[in-house]
Scaffold this active site. Structure first.
Site, PDB file in Angstrom:
ATOM      1  N   HIS A  14      -2.057   1.737 -12.144  1.00  0.00           N
ATOM      2  CA  HIS A  14      -1.624   2.452 -10.941  1.00  0.00           C
ATOM      3  C   HIS A  14      -2.836   2.696 -10.051  1.00  0.00           C
ATOM      4  O   HIS A  14      -3.779   3.364 -10.458  1.00  0.00           O
ATOM      5  CB  HIS A  14      -1.021   3.786 -11.384  1.00  0.00           C
ATOM      6  CG  HIS A  14      -0.227   4.486 -10.334  1.00  0.00           C
ATOM      7  ND1 HIS A  14      -0.737   4.798  -9.100  1.00  0.00           N
ATOM      8  CD2 HIS A  14       1.046   4.958 -10.344  1.00  0.00           C
ATOM      9  CE1 HIS A  14       0.184   5.439  -8.396  1.00  0.00           C
ATOM     10  NE2 HIS A  14       1.282   5.544  -9.136  1.00  0.00           N
ATOM     11  N   LYS A  53       9.116   1.283   1.846  1.00  0.00           N
ATOM     12  CA  LYS A  53       8.139   1.312   2.945  1.00  0.00           C
ATOM     13  C   LYS A  53       8.632   0.482   4.122  1.00  0.00           C
ATOM     14  O   LYS A  53       8.391   0.812   5.277  1.00  0.00           O
ATOM     15  CB  LYS A  53       6.786   0.786   2.456  1.00  0.00           C
ATOM     16  CG  LYS A  53       5.672   0.879   3.513  1.00  0.00           C
ATOM     17  CD  LYS A  53       4.319   0.651   2.899  1.00  0.00           C
ATOM     18  CE  LYS A  53       4.103  -0.786   2.529  1.00  0.00           C
ATOM     19  NZ  LYS A  53       3.904  -1.665   3.703  1.00  0.00           N
TER      20      LYS A  53
END
Length: 917
Positions: free
Chosen positions: A147, A580
């Site tokens: 991540h 997004k």
């Protein structure tokens, strides 16, 4: 203590008070009484504001924080950051405490457990054979991913694990006064060690560091808890269905990983990194096997003087290099000594790993994990045949299960690369081998025809006598390394190849052609050694996914290959980039519709669909409770098989505690079981629901795009009002935060996009556009609120969507977000954008409460409501300090302390939010 006990949270409050007091004592002892009083004053002011919405308390708080010196700022930031970490420990422990109390009380199994799922199957009249058939073909794989905004250091995690174990000891065991005193001191010692441990990394993580961090969770949880989960499930099935033949379940629940294999946008994942990743994984599982074999030798101390053994066990012992006269009558130990020697030899052969306890003598290595299993089965059969079956149900059972799940490779590593890279590589290979072909200039049908032609021949396209660009050479090297790893560890070590940004059939065929170059696809045999998995990420790609897969499955050359993959094709759906690209509501709806279309297409072609859900931790990246998310899938989407990503700080919160980790693994299995076998409980949504969602999605999409992509200056507003620039500088991951060096939002990775909005407490990706969409829709549908409420009551998809939004809205704070807006240097830009964000947030909250008919956010989730009430007063000071430090830093104060302070606040806020990226 029953669930109805109004004071069931008393132990949680006591733990939080204990840890808070110990942290305060540590601050006083280490930093002095004045600093402790400062921290206390800030804490009291923040709590007073939160409890009473006291403006004077907020002004006092801001006055204190804005006047801090640099040194005192660091102390305050560390104190409130560590409190969030300690509060997380207390909450996780209380969750386990409540689950255990529920079981001890003999209450009905809770939703999300496999026992509850099996109860539902019984109540639904499901035949035992149907239950057995599910487990025969099921596949449930949580996939750990590195991540780029994971901020937790392993040293911090290890210290917190010690605190957790000590608190659990107080819960589980009646301690004597001396033992209680020793435990108290040990907790104090651990809190002190935590305070003195560096929270931030000095250097950016390398990929191999991320691999090592990921492997920690196998030590904490997976290696031990997965075998226990299987044992409990098998025993439960045997009790419920005595008419079924006694048997062990296939290894349907396994682990996957992207760490060390995800090359999309990460130039640091190389062939050598892939090789080291597999070696590190393998070494970890061999260390576990060697430890368990050593302990098993102590467990199985039977003498043949007292108990008989089977002939095949005698033969196994005879092949052992153990010739000690002291164990001449201990046949099980002799056999285990030989098995230990062979595993030690295998570890040395595959991984150049030396066992900590050396084998008694040399022995031949195992050629495959199946041989190891066969030897353990000899021991099991001998025990069962000679009235010792109980001994086979302990460590031996767990070890055998571990081998079936982890093999010699531990976890399946996925390879991933962007389709644009494949396109350039294939173009170069054609240019060198067949100069008359300009691959890049071909349209999609021509590319498909050319690639299909190449896939029918065994002739390689690449030549060892030609020089290629670095990019092409690297791609060829890594695919050949994958083939090498298959030969060493078996095909299960790399079973999937993910093609990011898939927007055409040629994207999948290009990956197939590269596989052929390494011998992983053999046209003459019709065999493919791993799954090629298209990843559909943008709104446009999701809308085209069904058509693309229809065309792909209609190609005879490709369809033939699926026979070697069990007649199944995996498709990955990207939650992050679609959000997004199109916003929260549209992303969720397009994902749902894509699944419906894929179900239809695959059914028509007679191919089994397996969906891989690329969900993040936050709602803005598809996060939220896994159980509800799986059950909210359209009927037929979960056909007994599912893979799902686990990312960032969510991995730590779910799997660092063994008991909590086993519970979260069980949730995935139970949800897959229920969604597959009990889907009829969720009728197909009514046509009017679908039409309403189509209209709402389009309205939300317009509102989101209008704000994020069409508002002049929004890109600048984002970069100035959030910590995105500083996140890019933080040593928190090996992969760059942006795909290019531009500041375009389109080029920014979805994870830092969501993470930045979370840090400033606006959480925009998790709600923006919903309020406007509802208002516009109601304008054209008078009386439509009744329908929306009905959708919320009756449709799991819509209910889950609103539940997730409820969660994210409860974590927003517009007052704190307004302080971040002040970081925007141009007043006109700030005044043009922030009021629109504020108004949309207010509208969204109002419409959500109106639809759900709730008085407040999180009325339906009291546990999370309590958590927010406990922790947010400790997070607000971190936000205020972060804004102050950002102002100093951007004004030219580039002292190391200022930069470190910003990074510490990022860490603390992420810990308090728990699922921020």
């Amino acid at each position: 203590m029953s669930d109805s006990d109004p004071d069931k949270d008393l132990p949680l409050r006591e733990d939080i008070r204990l840890l808070g007091r110990l942290l305060g004592d540590t601050v006083r002892a280490q930093e002095g009484g004045l600093e402790f009083e400062l921290v206390e004053r800030i804490r009291r002011s923040s709590i007073a504001f939160h409890r009473h919405d006291n403006r004077a308390a907020r002004e006092e708080l801001e006055g204190i924080l804005d006047g801090l010196t640099a040194d005192r700022t660091m102390i305050v930031v560390r104190a409130f950051s560590y409190f969030s970490h300690l509060a997380n420990i207390a909450e996780d422990l209380h969750h386990i405490r409540r689950s255990r109390a529920h079981l001890i009380a003999g209450s009905a199994p809770r939703e999300g457990s496999l026992s509850h799922a099996l109860d539902r199957a019984r109540d639904a009249g499901l035949a035992p054979e149907s239950v057995a058939a599910f487990f025969d073909s099921a596949l449930v794989v949580p996939v750990l991913t590195a991540h780029p905004t994971e901020v937790q250091r392993k040293s911090i995690l290890d210290t917190e694990m010690k605190i957790t174990c000590l608190l659990e000891q107080r819960d589980r065991v009646q301690l004597t006064p001396d033992e209680r005193e020793a435990n108290d001191e040990a907790v104090r010692r651990s809190v002190l060690a935590l305070w003195q441990t560096r929270m931030l990394r000095h250097h950016k993580l390398a990929v191999i560091d991320e691999v090592a961090n990921g492997l920690s969770f196998y030590d904490y949880t997976f290696l031990r808890e997965l075998p226990r989960l299987y044992a409990r499930l098998e025993d439960d099935l045997a009790r419920r269905y005595p008419q079924l033949p006694a048997r062990e379940l296939p290894p349907f629940l396994r682990m996957g990983s992207w760490i060390g294999g995800d090359r999309d946008g990460n130039p640091f994942v190389t062939a050598e990194v892939l090789r080291r990743t597999l070696r590190m994984q393998s070494s970890r599982v061999f260390a576990y096997y060697l430890e368990q074999l050593h302990k098993l030798g102590a467990d199985l101390s039977q003498t043949s003087i007292v108990v008989e053994v089977s002939d095949e066990l005698k033969q196994l012992a005879h092949r052992s290099p153990d010739n000690s006269p002291h164990r001449a009558d201990e046949t099980y130990r002799q056999a285990l000594t030989g098995i230990y020697a062979r595993i030690a030899a295998t570890a040395r052969s595959l991984d150049q790993m030396e066992a900590l306890r050396h084998a008694i003598a040399e022995a031949p290595p195992y050629a495959a994990a199946a041989e190891f299993t066969a030897d353990l089965d000899v021991i099991r059969r001998s025990l069962e045949a000679h009235n010792s079956g109980l001994l086979a149900r302990g460590r031996l059972r767990r070890l055998r299960r571990a081998v079936s799940v982890f093999g010699f490779h531990l976890a399946a590593v996925d390879l991933r690369q962007n389709s644009d890279v494949h396109e350039r590589v294939i173009a170069e290979l054609f240019a060198a081998a067949r100069p008359e072909i300009d691959y890049a200039a071909l349209d999609e049908p021509a590319r498909i025809a050319l690639l299909a032609e190449e896939l029918r021949t065994a002739r390689p396209l690449a030549s060892p006598y030609l020089d290629y660009s670095d990019e092409t050479a690297d791609e060829l090297t890594i695919i050949r390394t994958a083939a090498e790893m298959h030969r060493l560890y078996g095909a299960a070590c790399i079973p999937n190849y993910i093609v990011s940004k898939s927007d055409g059939v040629s994207d999948i065929l290009e990956a197939a052609l590269l596989a052929k170059e390494a011998g992983l696809l053999r046209p003459l045999d019709g065999r493919l050694d791993f799954n090629i998995v298209p990843l559909f990420e943008t709104i446009g790609d999701l809308r085209n996914a069904g058509q693309i897969m229809d065309s792909l499955l209609g190609l005879p050359a490709y369809a033939r290959l699926l026979g070697s993959r069990g007649g199944a094709q995996e498709v990955m759906l990207g939650y992050s980039d679609s959000n997004k690209d199109g916003g929260f509501l549209t992303s969720g709806w397009e994902l749902y519709k894509a699944e419906i279309k894929l179900i239809e297409v695959f059914a028509r072609h007679g191919i089994r669909l397996r969906l891989f859900h690329g969900r993040g931790g936050s709602v803005g990246r598809g996060g939220g409770p896994s159980f509800q998310a799986i059950l909210a899938q359209p009927g037929g989407a979960v056909q007994g098989q599912i893979r799902i990503t686990e990312q960032g700080e969510v991995i730590g919160s779910k799997y660092s505690n063994p008991e909590l980790g086993r519970h979260n693994l069980e949730i995935l299995a139970a949800a897959t079981f229920e969604a597959t076998l009990l889907a009829k409980d969720h009728a197909a949504p009514r046509t009017e629901y679908l039409h309403a969602m189509d209209e709402l999605s389009e309205l939300a999409h317009q509102a989101y795009r209008r704000m994020v992509y069409e508002t002049p200056g929004f890109e600048r507003y984002f970069w100035e009002s959030t910590v995105i620039s500083e996140i890019a500088e933080l040593n928190i991951g090996s992969r760059p935060a942006s795909r290019t060096k531009s500041t375009n939002i389109a080029d920014l990775r979805a994870i830092p996009w969501v993470f930045s909005w979370a840090q400033c407490r606006l959480m925009l990706p998790g709600w923006f556009g919903f309020g406007t969409a509802i208002d516009r829709w109601l304008e054209s549908h008078p009386g439509g609120m009744a329908l929306l409420r009905q959708m919320h009551r009756e449709w799991p998809f819509f209910a889950t969507l609103l539940s997730n939004m409820d969660m994210v809205l409860a974590k927003t704070d517009i007052a704190i977000a307004s302080r971040y807006a002040e970081l925007v240097t141009e007043t006109a830009l700030r005044d043009a954008i922030f009021p629109r964000l504020r108004d949309e947030l207010q509208t969204t909250v109002e419409r959500l409460l109106e639809i759900t008919q709730a008085a407040e956010l999180l009325d339906s989730n009291p546990l999370l409501k309590r958590s927010i009430r406990n922790r947010f007063p400790y997070m607000d000071p971190l936000n205020h300090i972060q804004v102050e430090l950002l102002q100093r830093y951007r004004a030219g104060d580039h002292e190391e302390r200022t930069k470190r302070g910003i990074h510490l606040t990022i860490n603390g806020i992420a810990a308090a939010l728990r699922n921020s990226g």
